[in-house]
Scaffold this motif. Structure first.
Motif, PDB file in Angstrom:
ATOM      1  N   PHE A  29     -45.253   8.382  89.090  1.00  0.00           N
ATOM      2  CA  PHE A  29     -44.253   9.563  90.241  1.00  0.00           C
ATOM      3  C   PHE A  29     -45.613   9.020  91.216  1.00  0.00           C
ATOM      4  CE2 PHE A  29     -44.557  13.593  92.351  1.00  0.00           C
ATOM      5  CZ  PHE A  29     -43.350  14.150  91.674  1.00  0.00           C
ATOM      6  N   ARG A  30     -45.767   8.941  91.856  1.00  0.00           N
ATOM      7  CA  ARG A  30     -46.202   8.325  93.703  1.00  0.00           C
ATOM      8  C   ARG A  30     -45.315   7.175  93.943  1.00  0.00           C
ATOM      9  NH1 ARG A  30     -51.682   8.094  92.969  1.00  0.00           N
ATOM     10  NH2 ARG A  30     -51.702   6.049  92.675  1.00  0.00           N
ATOM     11  N   TRP A  31     -45.161   6.575  93.092  1.00  0.00           N
ATOM     12  CA  TRP A  31     -44.283   5.436  93.575  1.00  0.00           C
ATOM     13  C   TRP A  31     -43.089   5.585  92.910  1.00  0.00           C
ATOM     14  CZ3 TRP A  31     -45.599   1.352  88.492  1.00  0.00           C
ATOM     15  CH2 TRP A  31     -46.964   0.487  88.979  1.00  0.00           C
ATOM     16  N   LEU A  32     -42.283   6.315  92.378  1.00  0.00           N
ATOM     17  CA  LEU A  32     -40.972   6.624  92.558  1.00  0.00           C
ATOM     18  C   LEU A  32     -40.810   8.000  93.776  1.00  0.00           C
ATOM     19  CD1 LEU A  32     -38.577   6.980  90.506  1.00  0.00           C
ATOM     20  CD2 LEU A  32     -39.036   8.671  89.224  1.00  0.00           C
ATOM     21  N   SER A  33     -41.461   9.089  94.137  1.00  0.00           N
ATOM     22  CA  SER A  33     -41.129   9.832  94.751  1.00  0.00           C
ATOM     23  C   SER A  33     -41.403   8.896  96.580  1.00  0.00           C
ATOM     24  CB  SER A  33     -42.721  10.925  94.823  1.00  0.00           C
ATOM     25  OG  SER A  33     -43.692  10.570  94.652  1.00  0.00           O
ATOM     26  N   ALA A  34     -41.787   8.056  96.100  1.00  0.00           N
ATOM     27  CA  ALA A  34     -43.170   7.667  97.527  1.00  0.00           C
ATOM     28  C   ALA A  34     -41.104   6.895  97.925  1.00  0.00           C
ATOM     29  CB  ALA A  34     -43.952   6.689  97.639  1.00  0.00           C
ATOM     30  N   TYR A  35     -40.355   5.938  97.129  1.00  0.00           N
ATOM     31  CA  TYR A  35     -39.495   5.000  96.758  1.00  0.00           C
ATOM     32  C   TYR A  35     -38.256   6.571  97.556  1.00  0.00           C
ATOM     33  CZ  TYR A  35     -35.105   2.278  96.232  1.00  0.00           C
ATOM     34  OH  TYR A  35     -33.701   1.919  95.536  1.00  0.00           O
ATOM     35  N   ILE A  36     -37.828   7.225  96.959  1.00  0.00           N
ATOM     36  CA  ILE A  36     -36.775   8.513  97.172  1.00  0.00           C
ATOM     37  C   ILE A  36     -37.248   9.220  99.105  1.00  0.00           C
ATOM     38  CG2 ILE A  36     -36.039  10.786  96.691  1.00  0.00           C
ATOM     39  CD1 ILE A  36     -37.145   9.280  92.944  1.00  0.00           C
ATOM     40  N   LYS A  37     -38.694   9.175  98.611  1.00  0.00           N
ATOM     41  CA  LYS A  37     -38.568   9.652 100.089  1.00  0.00           C
ATOM     42  C   LYS A  37     -38.192   8.767 101.463  1.00  0.00           C
ATOM     43  CE  LYS A  37     -42.165  12.248 103.384  1.00  0.00           C
ATOM     44  NZ  LYS A  37     -41.579  11.222 104.484  1.00  0.00           N
ATOM     45  N   ALA A  38     -38.705   7.236 101.228  1.00  0.00           N
ATOM     46  CA  ALA A  38     -38.559   6.356 102.093  1.00  0.00           C
ATOM     47  C   ALA A  38     -36.770   6.045 102.435  1.00  0.00           C
ATOM     48  CB  ALA A  38     -39.244   5.387 101.988  1.00  0.00           C
ATOM     49  N   ASN A  39     -36.130   6.197 101.115  1.00  0.00           N
ATOM     50  CA  ASN A  39     -34.988   5.999 101.607  1.00  0.00           C
ATOM     51  C   ASN A  39     -34.255   7.454 101.383  1.00  0.00           C
ATOM     52  OD1 ASN A  39     -34.313   2.941 100.917  1.00  0.00           O
ATOM     53  ND2 ASN A  39     -36.218   3.354  99.112  1.00  0.00           N
ATOM     54  N   TYR A  40     -34.404   8.156 101.038  1.00  0.00           N
ATOM     55  CA  TYR A  40     -33.425   8.860 101.155  1.00  0.00           C
ATOM     56  C   TYR A  40     -33.874  10.540 101.944  1.00  0.00           C
ATOM     57  CZ  TYR A  40     -31.467   6.265  97.680  1.00  0.00           C
ATOM     58  OH  TYR A  40     -30.759   5.118  97.511  1.00  0.00           O
ATOM     59  N   GLY A  41     -35.109  10.400 102.400  1.00  0.00           N
ATOM     60  CA  GLY A  41     -35.928  11.556 102.837  1.00  0.00           C
ATOM     61  C   GLY A  41     -36.518  12.473 101.811  1.00  0.00           C
ATOM     62  N   ILE A  42     -35.719  12.920 100.648  1.00  0.00           N
ATOM     63  CA  ILE A  42     -35.913  13.899  99.531  1.00  0.00           C
ATOM     64  C   ILE A  42     -37.563  13.750  99.615  1.00  0.00           C
ATOM     65  CG2 ILE A  42     -36.118  14.996  97.439  1.00  0.00           C
ATOM     66  CD1 ILE A  42     -33.204  13.381  97.750  1.00  0.00           C
ATOM     67  N   ASN A  43     -38.493  14.573  99.632  1.00  0.00           N
ATOM     68  CA  ASN A  43     -39.387  14.714  99.317  1.00  0.00           C
ATOM     69  C   ASN A  43     -40.287  15.734  98.276  1.00  0.00           C
ATOM     70  OD1 ASN A  43     -42.187  14.883 100.347  1.00  0.00           O
ATOM     71  ND2 ASN A  43     -42.343  16.601 100.987  1.00  0.00           N
ATOM     72  N   LEU A  44     -40.542  14.562  97.246  1.00  0.00           N
ATOM     73  CA  LEU A  44     -40.624  15.257  95.761  1.00  0.00           C
ATOM     74  C   LEU A  44     -42.420  15.631  95.949  1.00  0.00           C
ATOM     75  CD1 LEU A  44     -38.662  12.776  93.644  1.00  0.00           C
ATOM     76  CD2 LEU A  44     -37.899  15.495  94.067  1.00  0.00           C
ATOM     77  N   TYR A  65     -35.623  19.869 101.027  1.00  0.00           N
ATOM     78  CA  TYR A  65     -36.027  18.834 100.177  1.00  0.00           C
ATOM     79  C   TYR A  65     -37.020  17.824 101.250  1.00  0.00           C
ATOM     80  CZ  TYR A  65     -32.885  20.911  97.292  1.00  0.00           C
ATOM     81  OH  TYR A  65     -32.520  21.687  96.373  1.00  0.00           O
ATOM     82  N   PHE A  66     -36.749  18.027 102.866  1.00  0.00           N
ATOM     83  CA  PHE A  66     -37.742  16.779 103.421  1.00  0.00           C
ATOM     84  C   PHE A  66     -38.901  17.552 104.249  1.00  0.00           C
ATOM     85  CE2 PHE A  66     -32.854  15.701 105.146  1.00  0.00           C
ATOM     86  CZ  PHE A  66     -32.716  15.429 103.842  1.00  0.00           C
ATOM     87  N   ASP A  67     -39.301  16.746 104.709  1.00  0.00           N
ATOM     88  CA  ASP A  67     -40.291  17.260 105.753  1.00  0.00           C
ATOM     89  C   ASP A  67     -40.427  17.496 106.813  1.00  0.00           C
ATOM     90  OD1 ASP A  67     -40.851  14.461 106.364  1.00  0.00           O
ATOM     91  OD2 ASP A  67     -42.094  14.132 105.383  1.00  0.00           O
ATOM     92  N   GLU A  68     -41.049  17.857 107.310  1.00  0.00           N
ATOM     93  CA  GLU A  68     -41.171  18.244 109.307  1.00  0.00           C
ATOM     94  C   GLU A  68     -40.325  17.465 109.672  1.00  0.00           C
ATOM     95  OE1 GLU A  68     -40.670  20.702 110.710  1.00  0.00           O
ATOM     96  OE2 GLU A  68     -40.582  21.757 108.417  1.00  0.00           O
ATOM     97  N   GLU A  69     -41.821  16.185 109.330  1.00  0.00           N
ATOM     98  CA  GLU A  69     -41.390  14.811 110.243  1.00  0.00           C
ATOM     99  C   GLU A  69     -39.250  14.322 109.796  1.00  0.00           C
ATOM    100  OE1 GLU A  69     -42.681  10.179 111.197  1.00  0.00           O
ATOM    101  OE2 GLU A  69     -43.350  11.704 109.826  1.00  0.00           O
ATOM    102  N   THR A  70     -39.202  14.712 109.183  1.00  0.00           N
ATOM    103  CA  THR A  70     -38.020  13.548 108.322  1.00  0.00           C
ATOM    104  C   THR A  70     -36.420  14.954 109.188  1.00  0.00           C
ATOM    105  OG1 THR A  70     -38.738  12.434 106.053  1.00  0.00           O
ATOM    106  CG2 THR A  70     -36.802  13.313 106.693  1.00  0.00           C
ATOM    107  N   LYS A  71     -36.833  16.089 108.969  1.00  0.00           N
ATOM    108  CA  LYS A  71     -36.078  16.808 109.005  1.00  0.00           C
ATOM    109  C   LYS A  71     -36.520  16.764 110.594  1.00  0.00           C
ATOM    110  CE  LYS A  71     -37.839  21.289 109.383  1.00  0.00           C
ATOM    111  NZ  LYS A  71     -37.999  22.573 108.351  1.00  0.00           N
ATOM    112  N   THR A  72     -37.062  17.184 111.564  1.00  0.00           N
ATOM    113  CA  THR A  72     -36.759  16.349 112.872  1.00  0.00           C
ATOM    114  C   THR A  72     -36.445  15.518 113.446  1.00  0.00           C
ATOM    115  OG1 THR A  72     -39.145  17.813 113.322  1.00  0.00           O
ATOM    116  CG2 THR A  72     -38.322  16.665 115.241  1.00  0.00           C
TER     117      THR A  72
END
Length: 271
Positions: A9-24, A222-229
């Motif tokens: 889950f950590r691998w998958l969620s990190a990949y999604i966040k890095a590429n699409y900004g979605i914070n799972l 779906y984004f964390d504060e840094e990504t949103k800013t």
């Protein structure tokens, strides 16, 4: 059922966040597992590790398209957060109709989902400009990550009951009946919206001209504060002075960090 380990889950969620900004977040683990079960089974994967490696190695883009279609929630409807549309009609359009001298209105529906938002904006402008509209370029750029919802948006077909929130005049003049249960947006309105697949996490936006209005509602939850800013700052940079930003009512901009001026709940302006 194929279970997912914490590491997977950590691998998958990190990949999604890095590429699409979605914070799972961790609490989404069961949701992700459930939505991806059929994908793993249909492709013969024995574990989420196999699936993750497949996503990373696939060069066609099909694997990640399926992933995004599965994990994103595209819940929307006509006239969602209706006060935004009334504000757009009563304040934004009167301002822009005077301020935009070349009659080239540039409006972006970012995270357009299945098309209800950009089609509503198109109908509002059709009604507002009336006979004068022939002199204006009012085409709306509508983008989303999900090819599945973009396909639905392009078709422009909606269940009859989903149109109930629209004025009777709109239902009569801007839709054609397909059958007893479904109606379709007429071509005149369809031609006012340009649908494109686009990732808001792109480092550089490919737009040559700046926008007068950006709708990006219920996307940044779906984004964390840094990504949103970072995204909001990009919106600011790609917006004309005097332009308007609409976000979702469940979202907010951090005071002191956002360059936009607050106007009303979930509506901001570049001054």
């Amino acid at each position: 059922m194929i279970t997912i380990t914490e590491e997977e889950f950590r691998w998958l969620s990190a990949y999604i966040k890095a590429n699409y900004g979605i914070n799972l977040k961790k609490e989404k683990e069961m949701l992700v597992t459930g939505r991806l079960q059929n994908v793993l089974i249909e492709n013969g994967f024995k574990s989420f590790t196999d699936y993750y490696q497949y996503i990373r190695s696939d060069k066609t883009g099909k694997a990640v398209n399926t992933l995004i279609n599965k994990i994103t929630t595209n819940h929307t409807f006509f006239m969602r957060e209706a006060d935004h549309f009334y504000y757009f009609r009563d304040y934004v359009l009167p301002y822009l109709s005077k301020a935009v001298r070349d009659k080239d209105l540039r409006i972006w529906s970012a995270g357009c989902s299945s098309g209800e938002e950009p089609y509503t904006l198109a109908m509002l402008m059709e009604e507002y400009f009336g006979n004068e509209k022939v002199w204006w370029d009012t085409k709306i750029l509508a983008t989303d990550l999900s090819t599945k919802v973009l396909g639905k948006a392009i078709r422009g077909s909606y269940k009859k009951e989903t149109l109930d929130a629209l004025p009777p005049y709109w239902r009569l003049n801007y839709f054609k009946k397909l059958d007893n249960e479904n109606s379709e947006v007429i071509d005149k309105i369809k031609k006012e919206v340009i649908f494109r697949k686009f990732n808001l996490m792109e480092e550089n936006f490919p737009f040559k001209k700046k926008f007068h209005v950006i709708f990006c509602r219920n996307v940044m939850i779906y984004f964390d504060e840094e990504t949103k800013t970072e995204l909001v700052n990009k919106f600011y940079d790609y917006m004309e002075h005097g332009g308007y930003l609409f976000i979702g009512h469940s979202e907010s901009l951090v005071c002191g960090e956002a360059k936009f001026r607050y106007l009303m709940p979930a509506v901001y302006r570049k001054i």
